[in-house]
Scaffold this motif. Structure first.
Motif, mmCIF file in Angstrom:
data_model
loop_
_atom_site.group_PDB
_atom_site.id
_atom_site.type_symbol
_atom_site.label_atom_id
_atom_site.label_comp_id
_atom_site.label_asym_id
_atom_site.label_seq_id
_atom_site.Cartn_x
_atom_site.Cartn_y
_atom_site.Cartn_z
ATOM 1 N N VAL A 1 -31.502 -29.266 -19.383
ATOM 2 C CA VAL A 1 -30.285 -29.223 -19.086
ATOM 3 C C VAL A 1 -29.213 -29.642 -20.018
ATOM 4 O O VAL A 1 -28.323 -29.485 -20.369
ATOM 5 C CB VAL A 1 -30.166 -29.674 -17.439
ATOM 6 C CG1 VAL A 1 -28.610 -29.393 -17.207
ATOM 7 C CG2 VAL A 1 -30.952 -28.561 -16.605
ATOM 8 N N MET A 2 -29.924 -31.278 -20.159
ATOM 9 C CA MET A 2 -28.833 -32.018 -21.036
ATOM 10 C C MET A 2 -28.782 -31.126 -22.491
ATOM 11 O O MET A 2 -27.711 -31.486 -23.118
ATOM 12 C CB MET A 2 -29.499 -33.382 -21.432
ATOM 13 C CG MET A 2 -29.415 -34.263 -20.029
ATOM 14 S SD MET A 2 -27.647 -34.238 -19.385
ATOM 15 C CE MET A 2 -26.869 -35.199 -20.887
ATOM 16 N N MET B 1 -35.156 -32.860 -9.481
ATOM 17 C CA MET B 1 -35.112 -32.339 -10.909
ATOM 18 C C MET B 1 -36.132 -33.202 -11.418
ATOM 19 O O MET B 1 -35.790 -34.297 -11.406
ATOM 20 C CB MET B 1 -33.885 -32.229 -11.513
ATOM 21 C CG MET B 1 -33.776 -31.722 -12.793
ATOM 22 S SD MET B 1 -32.308 -31.558 -13.416
ATOM 23 C CE MET B 1 -31.226 -30.392 -12.632
ATOM 24 N N SER B 2 -36.957 -32.669 -12.104
ATOM 25 C CA SER B 2 -37.976 -33.707 -12.993
ATOM 26 C C SER B 2 -37.207 -33.987 -14.434
ATOM 27 O O SER B 2 -36.211 -33.582 -14.759
ATOM 28 C CB SER B 2 -39.334 -32.784 -13.288
ATOM 29 O OG SER B 2 -39.070 -31.668 -14.034
ATOM 30 N N GLY B 3 -38.089 -34.985 -15.183
ATOM 31 C CA GLY B 3 -37.556 -35.429 -16.368
ATOM 32 C C GLY B 3 -37.589 -34.308 -17.428
ATOM 33 O O GLY B 3 -36.519 -34.193 -18.237
ATOM 34 N N GLN C 1 -37.102 -31.065 -16.744
ATOM 35 C CA GLN C 1 -35.869 -30.106 -16.706
ATOM 36 C C GLN C 1 -34.677 -30.663 -16.981
ATOM 37 O O GLN C 1 -33.505 -30.064 -17.330
ATOM 38 C CB GLN C 1 -36.050 -29.766 -15.057
ATOM 39 C CG GLN C 1 -37.078 -28.838 -14.530
ATOM 40 C CD GLN C 1 -37.470 -28.675 -13.163
ATOM 41 O OE1 GLN C 1 -36.725 -29.406 -12.360
ATOM 42 N NE2 GLN C 1 -37.773 -27.343 -12.943
ATOM 43 N N PHE C 2 -34.448 -32.188 -16.690
ATOM 44 C CA PHE C 2 -33.229 -32.795 -16.848
ATOM 45 C C PHE C 2 -32.948 -32.628 -18.258
ATOM 46 O O PHE C 2 -31.822 -32.454 -18.787
ATOM 47 C CB PHE C 2 -33.343 -34.204 -16.461
ATOM 48 C CG PHE C 2 -32.092 -35.138 -16.673
ATOM 49 C CD1 PHE C 2 -30.763 -34.803 -15.981
ATOM 50 C CD2 PHE C 2 -32.384 -36.090 -17.539
ATOM 51 C CE1 PHE C 2 -30.021 -35.411 -16.374
ATOM 52 C CE2 PHE C 2 -31.063 -36.649 -17.834
ATOM 53 C CZ PHE C 2 -29.889 -36.807 -17.303
ATOM 54 N N MET C 3 -34.111 -33.025 -19.200
ATOM 55 C CA MET C 3 -33.858 -32.915 -20.773
ATOM 56 C C MET C 3 -33.259 -31.521 -21.186
ATOM 57 O O MET C 3 -32.390 -31.468 -21.972
ATOM 58 C CB MET C 3 -35.321 -33.235 -21.144
ATOM 59 C CG MET C 3 -35.445 -34.885 -21.419
ATOM 60 S SD MET C 3 -36.886 -35.375 -22.126
ATOM 61 C CE MET C 3 -37.177 -34.084 -23.543
#
Length: 90
Positions: A9-10, A1-3, A5-7
């Protein structure tokens, strides 16, 4: 998971968590004044209506009291009328 995508999701998780907290607290939405409108049953709504009308009545009474206190001519006239009613002093 790239940065990125992580943001995403968060952000989605934070919004979902906030919605769960609001639901648990009974907060439904913001009203016209921007204040939170609380969910409640019919008795709560009736009590809120009663309290709002009581506050409106109290505000009206305060306005009348302010007018009486700040009306110098009217208070002098009232003092003269009271003295007339008391009658002559011996």
């Amino acid at each position: 998971m790239s940065g990125g995508q992580f943001m995403v999701v968060m952000i989605v998780a934070i919004v979902m968590f906030a919605n769960i907290v609001k639901a648990k607290m009974g907060i439904r939405r913001r009203d016209v004044r921007g204040e939170f409108d609380m969910m409640g049953d019919a008795s709560t709504a009736a009590e809120n209506h009663r309290l709002k009308s009581e506050i409106a009545d109290l505000r009206d009474r305060i306005q009348v009291l302010e007018r009486v206190v700040t009306d110098n001519e009217g208070s002098l006239r009232l003092d003269r009328e009271i003295e007339k009613l008391r009658g002559p002093r011996n």
